[in-house]
Motif scaffolding. Structure first.
Motif, short mmCIF file in Angstrom:
data_model
loop_
_atom_site.label_atom_id
_atom_site.label_comp_id
_atom_site.label_asym_id
_atom_site.label_seq_id
_atom_site.Cartn_x
_atom_site.Cartn_y
_atom_site.Cartn_z
N VAL A 88 0.70 -0.94 0.07
CA VAL A 88 -0.01 -0.10 -0.21
C VAL A 88 0.96 1.18 -0.04
N ARG A 89 0.75 2.06 -0.83
CA ARG A 89 1.59 3.36 -0.98
C ARG A 89 0.55 4.48 -0.56
N LEU A 103 -7.60 1.57 -0.96
CA LEU A 103 -9.07 1.19 -1.08
C LEU A 103 -9.32 -0.04 -0.39
N VAL A 104 -8.58 -1.04 -1.15
CA VAL A 104 -8.65 -2.39 -0.40
C VAL A 104 -8.32 -2.36 0.95
N ASP A 105 -7.26 -1.84 1.46
CA ASP A 105 -6.85 -1.56 2.82
C ASP A 105 -7.95 -0.83 3.82
N ALA A 106 -8.63 0.10 3.36
CA ALA A 106 -9.61 0.75 4.02
C ALA A 106 -10.93 -0.28 3.94
N VAL A 112 -4.80 -5.11 3.23
CA VAL A 112 -4.15 -5.62 2.25
C VAL A 112 -2.82 -6.47 3.12
N ARG A 113 -2.85 -7.58 2.66
CA ARG A 113 -1.53 -8.17 3.63
C ARG A 113 -1.07 -9.00 2.34
N GLY A 114 0.25 -8.59 2.08
CA GLY A 114 1.40 -9.09 0.97
C GLY A 114 1.96 -10.22 1.75
N ALA A 115 2.04 -11.45 0.98
CA ALA A 115 2.74 -12.48 1.57
C ALA A 115 3.64 -13.01 0.30
N GLY A 119 8.87 -17.23 -6.03
CA GLY A 119 8.32 -16.93 -7.19
C GLY A 119 6.78 -16.54 -7.38
N GLU A 120 6.12 -16.03 -6.25
CA GLU A 120 4.89 -15.61 -6.13
C GLU A 120 4.73 -14.59 -5.18
N SER A 121 3.95 -13.66 -5.42
CA SER A 121 3.37 -12.84 -4.47
C SER A 121 1.78 -12.88 -4.33
N ARG A 122 1.37 -12.39 -3.12
CA ARG A 122 -0.21 -12.50 -2.88
C ARG A 122 -0.46 -11.33 -2.10
N ALA A 123 -1.82 -10.85 -2.59
CA ALA A 123 -2.61 -10.08 -1.58
C ALA A 123 -3.78 -10.46 -1.45
N ASP A 124 -4.17 -10.14 -0.22
CA ASP A 124 -5.78 -10.81 0.09
C ASP A 124 -6.36 -9.86 0.81
N GLY A 125 -7.63 -9.67 0.90
CA GLY A 125 -8.50 -9.02 1.99
C GLY A 125 -9.62 -9.90 2.24
N ALA A 126 -10.16 -9.52 3.59
CA ALA A 126 -11.39 -10.39 3.87
C ALA A 126 -12.44 -9.16 4.19
N CYS A 127 -13.51 -9.50 3.77
CA CYS A 127 -14.69 -8.60 4.04
C CYS A 127 -15.64 -9.42 4.94
N ALA A 128 -16.22 -8.49 6.07
CA ALA A 128 -17.35 -9.02 6.80
C ALA A 128 -18.67 -8.16 6.86
#
Length: 129
Positions: A88-89, A103-106, A112-115, A119-128
Protein backbone atom coordinates in the motif's frame (compact mmCIF):
# COMPACT_ATOMS: atom_id res chain seq x y z
CA UNK A 1 -21.22 -21.33 7.55
CA UNK A 2 -17.94 -21.35 5.65
CA UNK A 3 -17.95 -22.61 2.08
CA UNK A 4 -15.54 -24.16 -0.34
CA UNK A 5 -12.80 -22.12 -1.95
CA UNK A 6 -13.41 -21.13 -5.58
CA UNK A 7 -10.11 -20.99 -7.49
CA UNK A 8 -9.73 -19.54 -10.99
CA UNK A 9 -6.70 -18.83 -13.16
CA UNK A 10 -6.77 -15.71 -15.28
CA UNK A 11 -4.65 -13.89 -17.81
CA UNK A 12 -3.53 -10.29 -17.32
CA UNK A 13 -6.13 -9.12 -19.84
CA UNK A 14 -8.36 -6.35 -18.41
CA UNK A 15 -11.57 -8.15 -19.43
CA UNK A 16 -10.74 -10.86 -16.86
CA UNK A 17 -11.55 -8.35 -14.10
CA UNK A 18 -15.16 -8.06 -15.28
CA UNK A 19 -15.52 -11.82 -15.49
CA UNK A 20 -14.13 -12.20 -11.97
CA UNK A 21 -16.58 -9.60 -10.65
CA UNK A 22 -19.49 -11.50 -12.19
CA UNK A 23 -18.33 -14.76 -10.60
CA UNK A 24 -18.06 -13.17 -7.15
CA UNK A 25 -21.54 -11.64 -7.48
CA UNK A 26 -22.98 -15.04 -8.41
CA UNK A 27 -21.15 -16.82 -5.59
CA UNK A 28 -22.29 -14.28 -2.98
CA UNK A 29 -25.89 -14.45 -4.17
CA UNK A 30 -25.89 -18.25 -4.04
CA UNK A 31 -24.58 -18.12 -0.47
CA UNK A 32 -27.09 -15.47 0.56
CA UNK A 33 -24.45 -12.82 1.23
CA UNK A 34 -25.69 -9.96 -1.02
CA UNK A 35 -24.78 -7.31 1.58
CA UNK A 36 -21.09 -8.03 0.90
CA UNK A 37 -21.39 -7.71 -2.87
CA UNK A 38 -20.28 -4.12 -3.41
CA UNK A 39 -17.30 -4.33 -1.08
CA UNK A 40 -16.20 -7.79 -2.24
CA UNK A 41 -16.47 -6.83 -5.92
CA UNK A 42 -14.40 -3.69 -5.36
CA UNK A 43 -11.76 -5.53 -3.31
CA UNK A 44 -11.44 -8.26 -5.96
CA UNK A 45 -11.35 -5.73 -8.80
CA UNK A 46 -8.59 -3.71 -7.21
CA UNK A 47 -6.45 -6.72 -6.24
CA UNK A 48 -6.81 -8.28 -9.69
CA UNK A 49 -6.17 -5.00 -11.50
CA UNK A 50 -3.08 -4.42 -9.35
CA UNK A 51 -1.73 -7.88 -10.19
CA UNK A 52 -2.49 -7.39 -13.89
CA UNK A 53 -0.71 -4.03 -14.00
CA UNK A 54 2.31 -4.78 -11.86
CA UNK A 55 3.03 -8.50 -11.96
CA UNK A 56 5.03 -9.80 -14.86
CA UNK A 57 3.29 -13.04 -15.67
CA UNK A 58 5.52 -15.15 -17.89
CA UNK A 59 4.09 -17.47 -20.56
CA UNK A 60 2.38 -20.42 -18.94
CA UNK A 61 1.87 -18.54 -15.67
CA UNK A 62 -1.37 -16.87 -14.83
CA UNK A 63 -2.88 -14.79 -12.06
CA UNK A 64 -4.89 -16.91 -9.64
CA UNK A 65 -7.94 -15.69 -7.75
CA UNK A 66 -9.35 -17.43 -4.69
CA UNK A 67 -12.68 -16.67 -3.14
CA UNK A 68 -13.90 -18.34 0.05
CA UNK A 69 -17.07 -17.61 1.98
CA UNK A 70 -16.44 -17.49 5.73
CA UNK A 71 -18.82 -17.27 8.65
CA UNK A 72 -20.16 -13.74 8.27
CA UNK A 73 -17.77 -12.76 5.51
CA UNK A 74 -15.64 -13.68 2.55
CA UNK A 75 -11.90 -14.06 1.92
CA UNK A 76 -10.51 -12.88 -1.40
CA UNK A 77 -6.96 -13.67 -2.53
CA UNK A 78 -5.07 -12.84 -5.71
CA UNK A 79 -1.81 -14.66 -6.42
CA UNK A 80 0.64 -13.70 -9.16
CA UNK A 81 4.10 -14.66 -10.35
CA UNK A 82 5.81 -11.51 -9.14
CA UNK A 83 8.73 -11.76 -6.75
CA UNK A 84 7.71 -8.46 -5.14
CA UNK A 85 4.99 -8.35 -2.48
CA UNK A 86 2.23 -5.81 -3.03
CA UNK A 87 2.51 -2.67 -0.92
CA UNK A 88 0.00 0.00 0.00
CA UNK A 89 1.49 3.32 -1.03
CA UNK A 90 0.60 6.92 -0.44
CA UNK A 91 -0.31 8.23 -3.91
CA UNK A 92 0.75 11.72 -4.89
CA UNK A 93 -1.95 14.36 -4.90
CA UNK A 94 -3.43 14.61 -8.37
CA UNK A 95 -2.07 11.26 -9.52
CA UNK A 96 -4.43 9.31 -11.79
CA UNK A 97 -3.64 5.97 -10.18
CA UNK A 98 -2.12 4.34 -7.16
CA UNK A 99 -5.18 4.21 -4.93
CA UNK A 100 -6.36 0.64 -5.50
CA UNK A 101 -4.59 -0.98 -2.57
CA UNK A 102 -5.41 2.04 -0.40
CA UNK A 103 -9.11 1.30 -1.09
CA UNK A 104 -8.63 -2.40 -0.35
CA UNK A 105 -6.80 -1.60 2.86
CA UNK A 106 -9.67 0.66 3.96
CA UNK A 107 -12.52 -1.69 2.95
CA UNK A 108 -11.22 -5.13 3.85
CA UNK A 109 -11.42 -6.02 7.52
CA UNK A 110 -7.89 -7.35 7.45
CA UNK A 111 -6.59 -4.78 4.99
CA UNK A 112 -4.02 -5.66 2.36
CA UNK A 113 -1.68 -8.40 3.42
CA UNK A 114 1.11 -9.23 1.06
CA UNK A 115 2.75 -12.60 1.39
CA UNK A 116 5.54 -14.24 -0.53
CA UNK A 117 6.33 -17.73 -1.64
CA UNK A 118 9.15 -18.59 -3.99
CA UNK A 119 8.32 -16.86 -7.28
CA UNK A 120 4.90 -15.66 -6.15
CA UNK A 121 3.32 -12.72 -4.41
CA UNK A 122 -0.13 -12.61 -2.89
CA UNK A 123 -2.49 -9.92 -1.76
CA UNK A 124 -5.65 -10.73 0.09
CA UNK A 125 -8.46 -9.04 1.91
CA UNK A 126 -11.34 -10.29 4.01
CA UNK A 127 -14.73 -8.60 4.05
CA UNK A 128 -17.24 -9.21 6.83
CA UNK A 129 -20.87 -8.29 7.38
Amino acid sequence: MAGRTVVRRRSRHPRCVGRARAEVRTALASRRLPELEETAVLVLSELLTNAGQHARVSPGREIETRFRPLDGGVRIEVHDASDVAPQVRDPESGACGGRGLVLVDALADRGVRGAMRAGESRADGACAR
